[in-house]
Motif scaffolding. Structure first.
Motif, PDB file in Angstrom:
ATOM      1  N   MET C 353      -8.360   5.807  -3.027  1.00 13.22           N
ATOM      2  CA  MET C 353      -7.316   5.197  -2.182  1.00 13.22           C
ATOM      3  C   MET C 353      -6.382   4.137  -2.651  1.00 13.22           C
ATOM      4  SD  MET C 353      -9.171   5.648   1.508  1.00 13.22           S
ATOM      5  CE  MET C 353      -7.765   5.388   2.474  1.00 13.22           C
ATOM      6  N   SER C 354      -6.879   3.415  -3.577  1.00 13.24           N
ATOM      7  CA  SER C 354      -5.849   2.300  -4.115  1.00 13.24           C
ATOM      8  C   SER C 354      -5.563   2.429  -5.529  1.00 13.24           C
ATOM      9  CB  SER C 354      -6.893   0.916  -4.209  1.00 13.24           C
ATOM     10  OG  SER C 354      -7.996   1.116  -5.004  1.00 13.24           O
ATOM     11  N   SER C 356      -2.584   3.976  -6.058  1.00  8.60           N
ATOM     12  CA  SER C 356      -1.244   3.763  -6.590  1.00  8.60           C
ATOM     13  C   SER C 356      -0.576   2.879  -5.541  1.00  8.60           C
ATOM     14  CB  SER C 356      -0.496   5.000  -6.694  1.00  8.60           C
ATOM     15  OG  SER C 356      -0.692   5.877  -5.447  1.00  8.60           O
ATOM     16  N   MET C 357       0.522   2.457  -5.927  1.00  8.40           N
ATOM     17  CA  MET C 357       1.400   1.511  -5.202  1.00  8.40           C
ATOM     18  C   MET C 357       1.875   2.530  -3.812  1.00  8.40           C
ATOM     19  SD  MET C 357       1.288  -1.746  -5.650  1.00  8.40           S
ATOM     20  CE  MET C 357       2.619  -2.169  -4.497  1.00  8.40           C
ATOM     21  N   HIS C 359       0.226   4.775  -2.643  1.00 10.43           N
ATOM     22  CA  HIS C 359      -1.027   5.016  -1.272  1.00 10.43           C
ATOM     23  C   HIS C 359      -0.821   3.461  -0.562  1.00 10.43           C
ATOM     24  CE1 HIS C 359      -3.603   8.082  -3.264  1.00 10.43           C
ATOM     25  NE2 HIS C 359      -2.671   8.597  -3.081  1.00 10.43           N
ATOM     26  N   LEU C 360      -0.734   2.259  -1.298  1.00  3.62           N
ATOM     27  CA  LEU C 360      -0.802   1.113  -0.450  1.00  3.62           C
ATOM     28  C   LEU C 360       0.379   1.248   0.535  1.00  3.62           C
ATOM     29  CD1 LEU C 360      -2.557   0.044  -3.063  1.00  3.62           C
ATOM     30  CD2 LEU C 360      -1.558  -1.947  -2.477  1.00  3.62           C
ATOM     31  N   LEU C 361       1.430   1.639   0.058  1.00  3.77           N
ATOM     32  CA  LEU C 361       2.587   1.357   0.823  1.00  3.77           C
ATOM     33  C   LEU C 361       2.322   2.569   2.352  1.00  3.77           C
ATOM     34  CD1 LEU C 361       5.303   1.269  -1.828  1.00  3.77           C
ATOM     35  CD2 LEU C 361       4.682  -0.520  -0.065  1.00  3.77           C
ATOM     36  N   ARG C 362       1.581   3.421   2.080  1.00  3.03           N
ATOM     37  CA  ARG C 362       1.487   4.573   2.894  1.00  3.03           C
ATOM     38  C   ARG C 362       0.361   3.727   4.076  1.00  3.03           C
ATOM     39  NH1 ARG C 362      -0.397  10.626   1.019  1.00  3.03           N
ATOM     40  NH2 ARG C 362       0.448  10.093  -1.099  1.00  3.03           N
ATOM     41  N   ILE C 363      -0.405   2.885   3.585  1.00  3.83           N
ATOM     42  CA  ILE C 363      -1.485   1.862   4.646  1.00  3.83           C
ATOM     43  C   ILE C 363      -0.654   0.684   5.079  1.00  3.83           C
ATOM     44  CG2 ILE C 363      -3.771   0.790   4.942  1.00  3.83           C
ATOM     45  CD1 ILE C 363      -3.696   3.847   4.309  1.00  3.83           C
ATOM     46  N   TYR C 364       0.064   0.003   4.376  1.00  6.56           N
ATOM     47  CA  TYR C 364       0.557  -1.308   4.415  1.00  6.56           C
ATOM     48  C   TYR C 364       2.004  -1.199   4.480  1.00  6.56           C
ATOM     49  CZ  TYR C 364      -4.269  -2.596   3.379  1.00  6.56           C
ATOM     50  OH  TYR C 364      -5.565  -2.906   3.422  1.00  6.56           O
TER      51      TYR C 364
END
Lengths: 365, 365, 365, 365
Positions: C353-354, C356-357, C359-364
Motif C-alpha cells: 500500500m505504501s 508509491s506517492m 498510493h499515498l495521495l489516494r489515502i491522504y
C-alpha cells in the motif's frame, strides 16, 4: 533489530564513525515517485554543519552528500536510497588522552563495558557526527510530508535559564538568531550567557521544541506504537536528550482534569479542540491539532576545565578535554530533532494506510 | 509491527477490550527454565486491581490470571506464554452517552478518525484495562530480572502539587501509603488534596518515579535503541503519560557541563560515579549506576463536572461523564510503569547477549 | 522476533501445546471493517479437525473457536483479534515412553538440545495441533482476500507414488475426495495405497499444491521479501514440509531459457503471459498470472513398527510409537498450506500500500 | 521491514542498482571482536565476479570492496559495518530496447506494475549485481562461523540434465571445475552442454547444493522461524531460484515413515543419527547432523534468440536481448547461496543465545 535502524515501513539504517571513512544512511521504504535532488538533502545537512557561528566547533567538514542509489531521473524509485557523506577531517590526531581515559559525561566507559574495546577516535560511533545520517534521511521524510501538506518545524525554546514563553514566539526572526530561537531578545541574552560559559571553560544545555502541523487525525498505533511514544523514542535516541514531553507534559501532572481536558467544538463544520493541552494526541493518535513536544538537551560534556575520572589502568586521574568544543549543541541539534520527528511521522502515516478495509478498497478496488 | 507488540527478543503482544470477553497477553521469547507460578503473576495484577481504596474505581473485577501455555511442571519452556484474564463486569451498561459523544481527553474521537468506528463499551481497546496484559507480562520480566540480581521499583513521587524531595524518601512506608508514596506525610497531604478534587467533581495527576538497581554496565544499543530511548517509548505507550525524563531530565537543560557531568572514581576496585545526574545511562547504555527515570501522568479525563464536546451528529453538546471514576490513576499506574521498565530491561539484556565474540564463545565454545 | 510471530503488517502470533489448556492465536493488524463471524473461522478449523475419515487420528477434539477480542458488532475493529481453542483431550495419558525416548523423525531431541527439557505431552509445542492457530488466522486472511477478489485454493496433488497430472485436475470433485484430491481415480488409488501402509504399520507423504488467483501484478517486495521467498518461508514453517517449488520449480533447473521464459502478450487490452512457467511471479513480485506453488510433505513420523533410538539415560533402545496415528497428514495439512498462503498474500498486499506517492495521495489527498 | 533487510540480530540491508553509483550493504549486529580484513570479503566477491570463464558475462568490473565503518584496528567493533563496491561499467549504454519493452523472464513488467516506473538501466535493482551486497555480508558471516567451528559450503550439483549423484562427489576437484562441480567428468559434460546452449542462443539452469557442517543441535526457532524455513526464505530471495528442498526434499513425499525416519544412535557417547534423510533438522531445529539443502536455479532469462513480448505503448513486439550474457548463472550463484546460508545460520545462532536461563547465567552470572 540490531539497533542502528529506526522505523518499520519508512526504515532508516545509519552507520559510520567520527573519524572513519564517512557517515551514511540507507533509507528503505520511501514511496516511489517523490521528486528528490541532492540539494534537498544538502540544505538539511547545512543546518547541522559545524563552524557556522561562534558557538559551534571549528571542525572543518564540508559534509557533502552523495546519493548512491534509489533515485532515477530525479525521482525516488521505491528501492533503498543510500546516502554517503565522506569524513574529511581524518588527519591523525593525538588520541592518547581519550584512548586511555573515560571522559565524564561521554560513552567511552559504556562502550568498553559493552564491547570490550572501542574506536576511541573522536568518540567513534557515539560522536555527534552520527546524526548526519538521521538528518540526511530526515530531509527526505520532511519533503515527503510537505507533499502531503504536513509541516514539521523545530526551534530552540530555552538555553540555560532563558526560556521563551509560548505567547512571545516570533518565527519571522528564526533565521536571524544564530541559536535558532524565535525571539531576538531572548536569543541575545542566551548568546551573552554562552559567552560567559565559554569564559568559564564550561558548557550549557537547553530545550528544543517541535511542532507538526497539518497532520490528519488518527495517525499513530493505539497501544505500544502511539505517536507520542514513538516521538519520545525518536527524540531520546539522540545522544544528549534527557527528557521528553508532549503538550503540557510535566505541567499536566500538576493540573486537574477540568483544566487539562481539551473541549471539542466545531469550526467550519469540522471537529476541533478549544485548547491544546494534549499537544495534538489523544490515545496515542493525532487528534487533528498541531502536535507539539519538547526535548531537554544536556550541556555538552566536553569541557576544558579539570574533571576527575579513571583511566584504563584503573587509576584515578584528572582530565581536561582538549580542543575547541561546542559550548552548546542545542542550535545544531534543532534540525536533528526536526528530522527525527519527520521520520516518525512519515512512518506512522505509511503504517496507517492499512488501517481499514476502506483504505484497501481505495488502492485495490 | 502492527502496534500491539513490544520488545524484540522478549516480545509481548497484548489484546482485549474493556467490556469484551477478556484481556490477555502472549509473551514470546522468555528463556526456558525460569520457575514461574500463577501467583507470581497474580501478585502483580493485584497491585493494579480496582476498588482497593477510596481513590480507585469501584468496578468489581477479580482479575484472575490463567496461564494457558508455555509453562510445564512449574518452569517456562521457552515457548510462548499465553495469559488470560476474563472480564467479569460485562453486564449490559447504558452506553448511549459515550456512544454518541466524544469524551474530552479520551480516545473516542481519534479511534473513529482512524478506523471509521469503535467499540464504544467502556473505552474498548483504549481502556486502562488494556494494561492488564502489560502487568501480567511485567511480572514475568521482573521475576527473571530478580534471578539475575536486578531490582525494578516504581513509586509515586508527586500527586498534584505535592512532590517528595529525593532526600526524604522512606521506602519502608511504601506499602502503608494507599498512594504508593515513600513518605507518609506527603501521602496524607496528597490524600487530602484528592478528597478536595473529588468534592469538586474533578481529578488529579502526578509523577511516577522508577529505579532499576543492579543492572550491569553496557546494556542498551548505542544508536536508536538506547536504554533511555526504549524506556521513554515504553513509558509513553501508557495511556495517560505526557512526559518522561531520565536522571536530572529537564533540570539538566538548565545546568552546566561542570555540574552535570558525573565524575568517575574507583570504589572497591570497581569503576563507579561520584554523582548520578545522568540517571544511570551514558551514550544510551547503562553505566553501572542505578537507572532512575520519571513519568508525568495527566489527570484522569473522566470527570463528572460538565464539559463541552461534539456528538456524532456533529452538534456541539455538553457532557458529564457518569459513573464512579478514579479521581487519580497514578497509584494504580505505578505497577504499570514498573512492568514496562522490567520488560524493556529484560529485552535489552537479551539483545546484549550477542554483543561480542567473547559472549558467543561462552555459549558455543 | 521471538519465533512465534509471522507477518509484518498482518501479524499473527500463535501459542499453545498439544496437551496444555488450549491453542490460540493473536491476529494484529487486520484492517477495520471486515465482516467476520465465528463460523467463518470454524469452517476453516473443521477442515483440519481430526477423526473425519479412516486416514486420520481418532483424537476427539471439537476444536471450537472463541473470538476473545477485536470484533465488535460483527466487524473487525482494527485492534488485535484473539482466538482461543480449548484442548479437550487433556486426560492423563501414559507419557513414560515418549518422556524418556527420542522418537525418530520428531522434535523431541532438538527441543531438549535447545531448551534443556521439554513439555513431552503429545509433542507439546511441536505437535500438529499448533497449526490450529495458523488455520484460525488463515480463515480471516482468506476472507479479507475474497473481499478483494482474490482466491486461494490448496489441494493434494500427490500421495506416495500417485501424482495427478495438471491437465487432469477436476476441482468439482475436490470435496468428494477424502484426501482432498481433484481427481477421483487418483484419490481411490491413493486410498488403497494408504490402507496398505496402515497394514504395514507404516506411513506416507505427498505433495500439496496451492493456487492464488486474482492477485494484481506488483505484489511482493523486490529483494529479500519476494512473494515467493515469503511463501517458501511460510510453507517450510509447517512441521512436515521438506520442499517448496513455484511454477516449474525443480523442472526449471533442467529447462532452457527459450522454453522457460513466458512470452508476454495482450489479451483484452491487458498485458498477460502466454504460458506460466514462472508460477505467477517475476523478480519476486506477482506478475498478474495465477500464483502456483507446491509443498513436499514427509511421511508421518509416528509409526507403530519398531524403530531404533536413544533414551534420556543415553542408552540405545527400540521404540514402537503407540496409539492411533494419522498414516498421512497431507489431507489435513491442505488447509494449513492454504492458510499460510493467504496470510502471506494479505501481508504483502498491506505492505504494497505504501509503494508509491500515488498510493499515498489516494489515502491522504 | 521495508524489504531490503534480512536477519533479525545479524541484520543486513542491501542497496544499489546495476548502473547506479555502486552497490553496498550495511551489516548491523555483528558481534564485536571478530578479526576482519578487506581481503576476507574480497575473496568472496571474487568468486561471483563476472568474466572469469567462458560461461560468464564479459562485463568488466573489479568489484573492489571498501569497508566504510564498523572495523577498527582489524576487528569488528559491534557497530554497523558499511561496505561499498563502486560500479565501474557506468558508461552510457543504449537502453532504448529495454526501456520500452518488457523482457520475458525479467522483472521489468512487475517493477512498472508496482512502482509506476523503473530504473531500466541494466535491470536496475533487479540486476544480479544486487547480490554483491549479500556476498560481501556473507563473507563476514562465514568468517564468524569458522570461529565457532562451523563450515558452510555450496557447490553445483546439476547443470541442465547432468546431476552428480551424492555418492560420487569429489570435493578435491571443486576448484578445478569452472562450473563449481565436485566431479570433473560431470563438469566436462556440463561444459559441452553449455557450449551447445550458447550456439543455440539459449541458456541453461541447474541445481546448487549447500552443506552446513559443525552446527550444534537446537539452532532454529520452533514455529515460524525454523532453520529450514529461514533457509528457504533466504534462498528463494535470490532472483533466479524456483525451488528449495532440505534433506530428501520432494523425494521424501514419495517415501514411507519407516524409510524416511532417521534412527538415533550413540557414537563416542554422543547422540547421532544413522541416516540423514531429514537433512540435519528436526522440528525446524538443527539435529547435530550436517544440514544439507538444494536450490533450483532457472535458466538465464536473457537470451539473444527472438522472443515475443509487449512494449510500453501496449503493442505486441518481438525482442532479442542484445549483448553478451551469462548462458548460465549457476556457477556464479554458488557463493550467493553459500552467503545466504551463512547469514541465516549466524542469525539463528545469535537468536539462540537467549534460549534458556542457563545461557543467561553464563553471560550475566
Amino acid at each position: 533489530m540490531a539497533g542502528s535502524s529506526f522505523g518499520t515501513l519508512f526504515q532508516i539504517t545509519t552507520w559510520g564513525e567520527s573519524h572513519g571513512a564517512g557517515i551514511g544512511v540507507v533509507v528503505d521504504g520511501c514511496p516511489a515517485g517523490l521528486a528528490l535532488s541532492p540539494s534537498d538533502i544538502q540544505a538539511f545537512l547545512n543546518r547541522r554543519k559545524p563552524g557556522q557561528n561562534a558557538y559551534s566547533t571549528m571542525r572543518k567538514e564540508a559534509d557533502e552528500v552523495e546519493i548512491l542509489s534509489g533515485v532515477f531521473e530525479g525521482k525516488t524509485t521505491g528501492t533503498p536510497i543510500s546516502l554517503l557523506v565522506r569524513n574529511q577531517d581524518q588527519r591523525s590526531h593525538d588520541y592518547s588522552q581519550i584512548k586511555d581515559c573515560y571522559r565524564p559525561g561521554h560513552a567511552d566507559y559504556t562502550f568498553d563495558a559493552k564491547y570490550g574495546f572501542r574506536d576511541y577516535r573522536g568518540g567513534g560511533r557515539s560522536s555527534g557526527r552520527e546524526t548526519i545520517g538521521r538528518v540526511a534521511a530526515g530531509a527526505i521524510a520532511s519533503l515527503l510530508l510537505k507533499n502531503l501538506g504536513i509541516q514539521v518545524q523545530a526551534y530552540t525554546k530555552a538555553i540555560g535559564p532563558y526560556t521563551i514563553p509560548a505567547d512571545e514566539y516570533d518565527f519571522s526572526v528564526l533565521k536571524s538568531s544564530p541559536l535558532c530561537m524565535p525571539h531576538l531578545g531572548y536569543s541575545q541574552k542566551a548568546e551573552e550567557y554562552l559567552r560567559t560559559c565559554m569564559e568559564n571553560q564550561d558548557s550549557a544545555g537547553g530545550i528544543i521544541e517541535c511542532q507538526i502541523a497539518g497532520l490528519p487525525a488518527g495517525i499513530g498505533e493505539p497501544v505500544f506504537d502511539k505517536l507520542d511514544a514513538l516521538l519520545a523514542h525518536a527524540v531520546l535516541s539522540i545522544g544528549a536528550v534527557k527528557g521528553f514531553e508532549i503538550g503540557d507534559g510535566f505541567e499536566a501532572a500538576r493540573s486537574n482534569g477540568s483544566t487539562n481536558n481539551d473541549a471539542f467544538c466545531l469550526k467550519d463544520g469540522q471537529i476541533t479542540k478549544k485548547t491544546n493541552h494534549s499537544g495534538g494526541t489523544l490515545g496515542g493518535m493525532s487528534d487533528g491539532s498541531t502536535v507539539i513536544f519538547r526535548a531537554a538537551i544536556k550541556p555538552t560534556p566536553s569541557i576544558s576545565s579539570l574533571q576527575q575520572t579513571v583511566n584504563s589502568s584503573m587509576e584515578e586521574v584528572d582530565i581536561s578535554v582538549k580542543g575547541r568544543h561546542d559550548p552548546i549543541i542545542v542550535p545544531r541539534a534543532v534540525v536533528v530533532v526536526e528530522s527525527m520527528a519527520a521520520l516518525t511521522t512519515v512512518d506512522l502515516l505509511l503504517r496507517n494506510m492499512s488501517a481499514s478495509m476502506d483504505h484497501l478498497l481505495r488502492i485495490y478496488r
